[in-house]
Design an enzyme around this catalytic site. Structure first.
Site, PDB file in Angstrom:
ATOM      1  N   LYS A 207      36.560  32.066  40.245  1.00 19.36           N
ATOM      2  CA  LYS A 207      35.682  33.429  40.510  1.00 19.36           C
ATOM      3  C   LYS A 207      34.239  33.060  41.078  1.00 19.36           C
ATOM      4  O   LYS A 207      33.707  32.153  40.719  1.00 19.36           O
ATOM      5  CB  LYS A 207      35.851  34.462  39.516  1.00 19.36           C
ATOM      6  CG  LYS A 207      37.398  35.049  39.383  1.00 19.36           C
ATOM      7  CD  LYS A 207      37.546  36.091  38.453  1.00 19.36           C
ATOM      8  CE  LYS A 207      39.056  36.395  38.643  1.00 19.36           C
ATOM      9  NZ  LYS A 207      39.348  37.326  37.534  1.00 19.36           N
ATOM     10  N   ARG A 242      43.691  32.630  32.190  1.00 23.77           N
ATOM     11  CA  ARG A 242      44.370  32.619  33.523  1.00 23.77           C
ATOM     12  C   ARG A 242      43.884  31.498  34.268  1.00 23.77           C
ATOM     13  O   ARG A 242      42.780  31.415  34.567  1.00 23.77           O
ATOM     14  CB  ARG A 242      44.195  33.995  34.049  1.00 23.77           C
ATOM     15  CG  ARG A 242      45.499  34.320  34.742  1.00 23.77           C
ATOM     16  CD  ARG A 242      45.322  35.848  35.233  1.00 23.77           C
ATOM     17  NE  ARG A 242      45.981  36.243  36.335  1.00 23.77           N
ATOM     18  CZ  ARG A 242      45.418  36.257  37.898  1.00 23.77           C
ATOM     19  NH1 ARG A 242      44.306  35.483  37.908  1.00 23.77           N
ATOM     20  NH2 ARG A 242      46.286  36.129  38.676  1.00 23.77           N
TER      21      ARG A 242
HETATM   22  N1  HH2 Z   1      42.122  38.193  38.247  1.00 23.79           N
HETATM   23  C1  HH2 Z   1      43.085  38.219  39.259  1.00 23.79           C
HETATM   24  C2  HH2 Z   1      44.232  38.797  39.372  1.00 23.79           C
HETATM   25  N2  HH2 Z   1      44.787  39.356  38.167  1.00 23.79           N
HETATM   26  N3  HH2 Z   1      44.622  39.664  35.932  1.00 23.79           N
HETATM   27  C3  HH2 Z   1      44.194  39.651  34.827  1.00 23.79           C
HETATM   28  N4  HH2 Z   1      44.515  40.174  33.569  1.00 23.79           N
HETATM   29  N5  HH2 Z   1      42.818  39.008  34.629  1.00 23.79           N
HETATM   30  C4  HH2 Z   1      42.268  38.523  35.664  1.00 23.79           C
HETATM   31  O1  HH2 Z   1      41.189  38.016  35.700  1.00 23.79           O
HETATM   32  C5  HH2 Z   1      42.823  38.790  36.993  1.00 23.79           C
HETATM   33  C6  HH2 Z   1      43.996  39.174  37.281  1.00 23.79           C
HETATM   34  C7  HH2 Z   1      42.538  37.554  40.735  1.00 23.79           C
HETATM   35  O2  HH2 Z   1      42.663  36.356  40.577  1.00 23.79           O
HETATM   36  P1  HH2 Z   1      43.829  35.882  41.595  1.00 23.79           P
HETATM   37  O3  HH2 Z   1      45.047  36.335  41.128  1.00 23.79           O
HETATM   38  O4  HH2 Z   1      43.642  34.352  41.950  1.00 23.79           O
HETATM   39  O5  HH2 Z   1      43.390  36.394  43.225  1.00 23.79           O
HETATM   40  P2  HH2 Z   1      43.980  37.640  43.934  1.00 23.79           P
HETATM   41  O6  HH2 Z   1      43.831  38.887  43.287  1.00 23.79           O
HETATM   42  O7  HH2 Z   1      43.145  37.382  45.288  1.00 23.79           O
HETATM   43  O8  HH2 Z   1      45.604  37.358  44.284  1.00 23.79           O
END
Ligand code: HH2
Length: 263
Positions: A207, A242
């Site tokens: 992030k 995660r």
């Molecule tokens: N962060 C993201 C997405 N889902 N879920 C939880 N529970 N906690 C988090 O910190 C979280 C999440 C963002 O990361 P990513 O899935 O890589 O990105 P994107 O939302 O752009 O797909």
């Protein structure tokens, strides 16, 4: 928890797993690297992202979940969605839980679906919505406000029939938070976890606050910073992290667990 984004636009790996064959390959690699859970998402929630209709999320998820099931994939799967309809389809295809970044606020039917399947549920804190959350995040006491929000959402989920023991809480790093807010929350993870008495997930992988600290502009260059946060979270008592970079994160977590067991 390995991250599998079946999206064209995720902030760090969008487009890499949009085709089912690519997504299945990535899932198998993460399992090999030691992922104990796989979090599969079909909607990016990066700042400024647009909503993806439930039918499109299901169309992206179905071939991946079916393909993994056909290959005898044994790593438990959670699906990252705020829509009850998507959750119902995913749990019907064998997912073991739902990761709801809206903590059940986006879709009034979500808790009922999770309860019906007796599935696991991640409840995450977010201020605002992905479209606007990073415009001007404000708190008077971020740690207290996030804790109280999560407490209220846990009780709402339990009242709707979700088993308390199946719930994980997540402070929502980067969701309506400045870098200072993220650091304050990370500094008090242990406190938040024990105040709530629930298992905790932490999602900080790649992030932007890590980029701000380290000067790494490309999300893919933020591996060491991400592993440092995962290690810190584990030391504060986090039960799951995660991670995009499963292998390095696993090594750090195993090493810390070995030390903690003897400390
Ligand atoms: N962060 C993201 C997405 N889902 N879920 C939880 N529970 N906690 C988090 O910190 C979280 C999440 C963002 O990361 P990513 O899935 O890589 O990105 P994107 O939302 O752009 O797909």
């Amino acid at each position: 928890m390995g991250i599998l984004n079946c999206t064209p636009d995720s902030f760090s790996d969008g487009g890499r797993a949009l085709e089912p064959a690519e997504a299945i390959g990535a899932a198998l690699r993460m399992a090999e690297e030691g992922a104990e859970v796989l979090d599969v998402g079909a909607e990016s929630t990066r700042p400024g992202s647009e909503r993806v209709p439930a039918e499109l999320q299901i169309a992206r998820l179905r071939p991946v979940l079916q393909g993994l099931r056909d290959r005898g994939f044994t790593v438990p799967i959670t699906v990252d969605t705020t829509r009850a309809e998507v959750a119902e389809a995913a749990l019907g295809l064998g997912a073991m839980g739902i990761n709801d970044i809206s903590a059940g606020r986006d879709d009034a039917g979500m808790f009922g679906v999770v309860a019906k399947f007796d599935a696991a549920l991640v409840l995450m804190h977010m201020q605002g919505t992905p479209g606007t959350m990073q415009v001007a995040p404000r708190y008077s006491d971020v740690v207290a406000e996030v804790t109280e929000f999560l407490r209220e959402r846990v009780e709402a989920a339990v009242a709707a029939g979700v088993r308390r023991g199946e719930i994980l809480v997540d402070a929502g790093i980067g969701f309506g938070k400045t870098a200072e807010h993220n650091l304050a929350l990370l500094g008090h993870l242990g406190e938040i976890r024990s105040a709530l008495g629930q298992r905790m997930l932490v999602g900080a992988s790649r992030k932007s606050f890590i980029g701000a600290i380290t000067g790494r502009k490309e999300p893919g260059e933020r591996v060491f910073g991400s592993v440092a946060v995962a290690a810190w979270a584990a030391m504060q008592g986090a039960d799951a992290v995660r991670a995009h970079d499963v292998g390095p994160t696993r090594d750090a977590l195993l090493t810390i667990a070995a030390i903690l067991e003897r400390a």
